[in-house]
Design a protein around this motif. Structure first.
Motif, PDB file in Angstrom:
ATOM      1  N   GLU A 116       2.960   1.528  -3.173  1.00 37.64           N
ATOM      2  CA  GLU A 116       2.175   1.970  -4.327  1.00 37.64           C
ATOM      3  C   GLU A 116       1.828   3.443  -4.235  1.00 37.64           C
ATOM      4  N   ALA A 117       1.507   3.882  -3.023  1.00 28.75           N
ATOM      5  CA  ALA A 117       1.184   5.308  -2.860  1.00 28.75           C
ATOM      6  C   ALA A 117       2.395   6.174  -3.200  1.00 28.75           C
ATOM      7  N   LEU A 118       3.579   5.708  -2.795  1.00 33.09           N
ATOM      8  CA  LEU A 118       4.784   6.497  -3.067  1.00 33.09           C
ATOM      9  C   LEU A 118       5.155   6.470  -4.540  1.00 33.09           C
ATOM     10  N   ARG A 128       2.988   5.947  -7.018  1.00 32.04           N
ATOM     11  CA  ARG A 128       1.949   6.651  -7.757  1.00 32.04           C
ATOM     12  C   ARG A 128       2.241   8.147  -7.791  1.00 32.04           C
ATOM     13  N   GLU A 145       0.824  -1.214   0.000  1.00 29.94           N
ATOM     14  CA  GLU A 145       0.000   0.000   0.000  1.00 29.94           C
ATOM     15  C   GLU A 145       0.854   1.259   0.000  1.00 29.94           C
ATOM     16  N   LEU A 146       1.787   1.301   0.947  1.00 30.14           N
ATOM     17  CA  LEU A 146       2.656   2.471   1.047  1.00 30.14           C
ATOM     18  C   LEU A 146       3.524   2.600  -0.196  1.00 30.14           C
TER      19      LEU A 146
END
Lengths: 176, 255
Positions: A125-127, A129, A122-123
């Protein structure tokens, strides 16, 4: 040619690999592979430091004279190693990832899929993205290193602790 | 027969007041999460706090649950900033800072690393040097990599031991935790204590602040999901959460 120009502007000499406080055997196995070492050498890397935690797989000791390989299990603080490196290859743990981004380093995140609910993804992917880091799996690491493109990467904004502190002050107020 | 009725009645009373307490928390959080969207530091809140310290002459106590690894790093960051706001207070005459806070750290047993970090914050670092502190050890409720099923039992064990230890400590004014498994029993005990304080019509109550880890972007952690209805403030560090969970407050990244 194009890639060479990019790398000339940002030389990659030192690589730091970290697995965090637990173990991540797949990552160590991936960096032990000849294909990885060849790929990383073609970028001009001269030194690799590996923090390997308490896994079963150990990083190989030395490859040849052109590529220096150092490894250690743990250190009380690895901030110096983040500062030392030009490129960081890290597991997805929030601490390591954010620390290396705050040290303004180029970062490839390799997510450990075995952890609970895979929340590291999650983290990561957020970074990715938002364009702060690059994401790879243990299988695609060599591939990712071959087509490195740091041009799109942006620096991570500074953290702000004060909203949380404000909430603390509010709550300490309320309970008079 | 009479005794049975009495037990039933008191059990009902307890459940009902727990329900009321929970409803009160929900309303409080709904108001709080509506009222502001945190993007900057509000200085007036800090000044009001300092002033109320000066007026009330009562030492506030802060309870902090330290986890392991990344959780501790986050918490230390927050506490350091908290201490620095106290130190940066220009008008020192408002209150003597020694009277403002004392900190109680709750650490999982076998976690000397976190204790050392907290101690460093008080002694060497100096950010919290004005506050006195003590530590309280409780057993871990879940080891990294432990399965859900077996963590049920260790959580129960941890719950019982921490019940025993926390029932005899002073009521903290604010409990902060940021998501290690250890904080689940602690928050529950504080909730139950609040219920009893309400029943006894006493004023001293604990506010709980839960800060979700920066690693959580779209979904809450296990302890976050368990504690979601029971904490007074639920803070998250990524904006995506606000759509999914209505009662959280987005405060921005703090690590």
């Amino acid at each position: 040619m194009n890639q060479n120009e990019k790398l000339n502007s940002q030389p990659l000499r030192k690589v730091f690999v970290t697995v965090g406080s637990t173990s991540f055997d797949e990552l160590i196995a991936a960096i032990n592979k000849q294909s990885f070492l060849a790929a990383i050498q073609s970028l001009g890397v001269e030194e690799i430091k590996v923090q390997y935690g308490n896994g079963k797989v150990l990083p190989r000791t030395s490859h040849n004279e052109k590529l220096k390989l150092e490894s250690f299990q743990y250190k009380s603080s690895i901030i110096e190693d983040f500062n030392w490196a030009d490129l960081v290859i890290s597991h997805g743990g929030a601490g390591s990832v954010l620390e290396s981004l705050r040290a303004k380093k180029k970062l490839i995140i390799v997510v450990n899929k075995e952890l609970m609910e895979n929340h590291q993804l999650e983290l990561a992917e957020a970074l990715t993205r938002n364009g702060y880091a690059l994401l790879a799996s243990t299988e695609s690491l060599v591939e990712a290193i071959k087509n490195l493109d740091f041009q799109k990467l942006k620096p991570l904004p500074e953290p702000n602790v004060f909203p949380v502190v404000t909430v603390l002050h509010q709550e300490l107020n309320n309970c008079s | 027969m009479m005794i049975g009725l009495l037990v039933l009645l008191s059990a009902f009373l307890l459940v009902w007041s727990a329900y009321k307490e929970q409803a009160r928390i929900t309303t409080y959080r709904r108001n709080m999460s509506k009222s502001a969207n945190w993007t900057c530091w509000y200085k007036q809140d800090f000044e009001r706090f300092i002033q109320s310290c000066a007026v009330n002459k009562r030492r506030r106590s802060l309870m902090v649950v330290l986890g392991s690894g990344g959780h501790t790093a986050e918490m230390i960051q927050i506490l350091r900033a908290f201490g620095q706001t106290m130190l940066s207070n220009e008008d020192k005459s408002l209150c003597s800072l020694e009277n403002t806070c004392q900190v109680v750290y709750i650490v999982a047993s076998s976690d000397n690393h976190s204790i050392a970090k907290a101690r460093c914050l008080h002694d060497r670092d100096g950010a919290l040097s004005l506050f006195s502190y003590q530590t309280l050890c409780i057993p871990r409720s879940r080891y990294v990599g432990q399965s859900y099923f077996s963590s049920l039992f260790t959580t129960i064990y941890s719950f019982m031991v921490s019940c025993w230890k926390l029932l005899w400590c002073d009521t903290p004014d604010v409990l902060i935790c940021n998501g290690p498994g250890t904080c689940v029993p602690v928050v529950f005990i504080m909730f139950i204590r609040n219920v009893f304080y309400n029943l006894a019509r006493r004023k001293s109550r604990t506010r709980t602040v839960f800060i979700e880890s920066v690693a959580r972007v779209r979904s809450l952690s296990l302890s976050g999901r368990i504690l979601y209805p029971f904490v007074h403030r639920f803070l998250v560090q990524w904006p995506d959460m606000m759509e999914k969970y209505p009662l959280v407050e987005y405060v921005g990244r703090c690590l």
